[in-house]
Scaffold this active site. Structure first.
Site, PDB file in Angstrom:
ATOM      1  N   CYS A   2      -0.535  -0.204  -2.388  1.00 47.90           N
ATOM      2  CA  CYS A   2      -0.380   0.543  -0.869  1.00 47.90           C
ATOM      3  C   CYS A   2      -1.967   0.358  -0.558  1.00 47.90           C
ATOM      4  O   CYS A   2      -2.675   0.272  -1.675  1.00 47.90           O
ATOM      5  CB  CYS A   2       0.059   1.710  -0.392  1.00 47.90           C
ATOM      6  N   GLY A  28      -0.679  -3.715   2.081  1.00 43.80           N
ATOM      7  CA  GLY A  28       0.826  -3.367   2.591  1.00 43.80           C
ATOM      8  C   GLY A  28       0.968  -3.708   3.936  1.00 43.80           C
ATOM      9  O   GLY A  28       0.119  -3.334   4.741  1.00 43.80           O
ATOM     10  N   ASN A 101      -0.908   5.402  -3.215  1.00 44.73           N
ATOM     11  CA  ASN A 101      -0.906   4.398  -3.775  1.00 44.73           C
ATOM     12  C   ASN A 101      -0.351   4.332  -5.095  1.00 44.73           C
ATOM     13  O   ASN A 101      -1.001   4.968  -6.002  1.00 44.73           O
ATOM     14  CB  ASN A 101      -2.034   3.385  -3.479  1.00 44.73           C
ATOM     15  N   TYR A 256      -4.256 -10.905  -8.158  1.00 45.86           N
ATOM     16  CA  TYR A 256      -3.812 -11.030  -6.738  1.00 45.86           C
ATOM     17  C   TYR A 256      -4.182 -10.167  -5.719  1.00 45.86           C
ATOM     18  O   TYR A 256      -4.430 -10.254  -4.473  1.00 45.86           O
ATOM     19  CB  TYR A 256      -2.358 -11.559  -6.881  1.00 45.86           C
TER      20      TYR A 256
END
Ligand SMILES: O=P(O)(O)OC[C@H]1O[C@H](OP(=O)(O)OP(=O)(O)O)[C@H](O)[C@@H]1O
Ligand SMILES: NC(=O)CC[C@H](N)C(=O)O
Ligand SMILES: [Mg+2]
Length: 506
Positions: A2, A28, A101, A256
């Site tokens: 997140c 997110g 997160n 990523y």
């Protein structure tokens, strides 16, 4: 993952937090939220959707105050209901709000303890509500007037109780802004300052891009286990709060998750991805010196940086053969497989001329479920490619993630229990190349040699927190696999702290 942000400013923070959340949107897409603090009162807006859809002018106008936190959510625990979107709030002690997160790996046990020993009720199935309540309970031991040392002592006890990955920002009513990072620093947090003539303003965020957009100067990452406290004057206090901190940040952030223009733990993600391209190029060259690749084509967006470098390193032409629809978000972080599958074709379209009668090497940053590459290879063939080779800038993803990336089930991962060649066959590639794990680590270390260790669990099945066993993974799969999520869909009638009373026109 997140995205989190906290902001202490000299004027209203609503726009600054909104702007930060828009540049953290890639972390997110399911829900967004903001809690501001205005003279003793918390003001909340949170809902499912993208940042631009959640905050309308009327919500922004109500989010008053010079202090606030924000969150963009990609669920890894509980449901995707609006009540589990963040920030969360707890009224005792002091009044605290928190955004998180990561993912706690002992949240079931903590939930039990919170109820039976700490006499606290957790109303959702979110691990973030658990984290907030553990923090609140530990803070409650400190008395009415909090000094910085009291806050750091509470964080120390949070670290002793909580396991897993967590980067969190919180506001303590009337006291200030707090953030802390788990003792392995699995998830990222940075902080920086700005002074526009009225005094020091502080932003804390998941990635440095959020600071860039607000004109903040990046100071540094929080160290693993460290906490930062910004008091109401804007003064910064920091302290190491873990007994045995050791940086082992998530390497998948570099592959990523993070934006390439972010700097994580002192390493420019753009640079680490370029190095990944070079290393992968070396591997292809070594394994296949007589390669017959006509053109290297990236799968936009994330693989672009490594694909360009790979092509240059191999001395092969680089072309943008797939056009991306800019209005479709990231497919990997979408909640269900049906939506993910459908979105690949909506998102990417082939430019025929780049494929016709050519041997193409398609490059992606990673292959996780195989949703993207299977369809893309088919599209390349339909566009007339002679041979379609596929390269992944990351090693095979074979194990679930338990620290804040929603990859809960090994059997959903295409490389689980398969050799590289078997994956190549399954996705329909004429040849497949994967990055070697040591090369991936080296790629990151070449940009910042201080990065000694990483959490590489999705590649090697080694979980740095040392508390993950087969039973945990089986339970995770049973509760969060795509099938399990479909069964529990609709179970969203949970009670959370309500948005402001005049929100009924939504
Ligand atoms: O094997 P899969 O399960 O398909 O997952 C991997 C793919 O998903 C991600 O792309 P995504 O569309 O999420 O984002 P991007 O535009 O940043 O590349 C990633 O970059 C790969 O392309
Ligand atoms: N991806 C994340 O960081 C998720 C945070 C938290 N576990 C949630 O599900 O809301
Ligand atoms: Mg992609």
């Amino acid at each position: 993952m997140c995205g989190i942000v906290g902001l202490m400013a000299k004027q209203a923070v609503n726009q600054g937090i909104y702007d930060a959340l828009t540049v953290l949107q890639h972390r997110g897409q399911d829900a967004a939220g903001m809690m501001t603090w205005d003279d003793g009162r918390f003001l909340l807006r949170k809902s499912n959707g993208l940042v631009r859809d959640v905050f309308h002018t009327r919500h922004m106008a109500r989010l008053k105050g010079n202090l606030g936190i924000g969150h963009v959510r990609y669920p890894t625990a509980g449901s995707s209901s609006e009540a589990e979107s963040q920030p969360f709030y707890v009224n005792s002690p002091y009044g605290i709000t928190l955004a998180h997160n990561g993912n706690l790996t002992n949240s079931d046990q903590l939930k039990q303890e919170l109820f039976s020993s700490d006499l606290r009720h957790i109303n959702t199935s979110s691990d973030s509500e658990v984290l907030l309540n553990v923090f609140a309970h530990e803070l409650g031991k400190q008395g009415l007037h909090l000094a910085p040392g009291d806050i750091f002592d509470a964080v120390r006890r949070v670290h002793r109780r909580c396991r897993g990955g967590y980067a969190a920002v919180a506001i303590i009513n009337g006291v200030g802004l707090v953030a802390f990072r788990d003792p392995h620093g699995i998830r990222p947090v940075v902080f920086g300052t700005r002074d526009e003539g009225e005094g020091q303003e502080v932003m804390i965020a998941s990635e440095s891009v959020a600071l860039d957009v607000g004109g903040f100067e990046l100071h540094r990452d929080l160290a693993p286990g460290e906490a930062i406290f910004v008091d109401m004057t804007g003064a910064i206090h920091t302290q190491q709060c873990a007994d045995t901190p050791r940086l082992a940040s998530c390497i998948f952030e570099h592959v990523y998750l993070a934006r390439p223009d972010s700097i994580l733990d002192g390493a420019y993600v753009y640079g680490t991805r370029m190095q990944m391209g070079r290393k992968l190029g070396d591997r292809i060259q070594n394994e296949w010196p007589e390669q017959d690749i006509d053109v290297v084509i990236p799968i936009p967006d994330t693989s672009r940086t490594s694909a360009l470098e790979l092509a240059q390193h191999l001395g092969v032409t680089y072309r943008e053969g797939f056009m991306k629809n800019r209005y479709i978000g990231r497919t990997f972080i979408m909640p269900g497989q049906t939506q993910r599958k459908k979105s690949v074709r909506q998102k990417l379209n082939a430019i025929g001329v780049e494929f016709k009668d050519k041997n193409v090497l398609l490059v992606d940053d990673s292959i996780v479920r195989g949703t993207t590459c299977k369809q893309i290879i088919q599209m390349a063939r339909e566009a007339g490619a002679r041979k379609v080779y596929f390269a992944s800038a990351a090693p095979p993803v074979r194990y679930p993630n338990v620290y804040g990336i929603d990859m809960p089930a090994a059997n959903e991962l295409i490389a689980h229990g398969r050799s590289e060649a078997e994956v190549g066959e399954l996705i329909g590639a004429d040849r497949i190349f994967y990055q070697d794990l040591d090369d991936l680590k080296a790629a990151c270390r070449e940009v910042n040699p201080a990065l000694e260790a990483f959490d590489c669990s999705v590649f090697d099945g080694q979980y740095v927190t040392g508390d993950i066993d087969d039973r945990y993974l089986a339970d995770l799969e049973a509760s969060r696999s795509d099938d399990a999520k479909q069964l529990s869909a609709g179970d969203h009638a949970l009670v959370g702290m309500h948005n402001q009373e005049d929100d009924i026109d939504d």
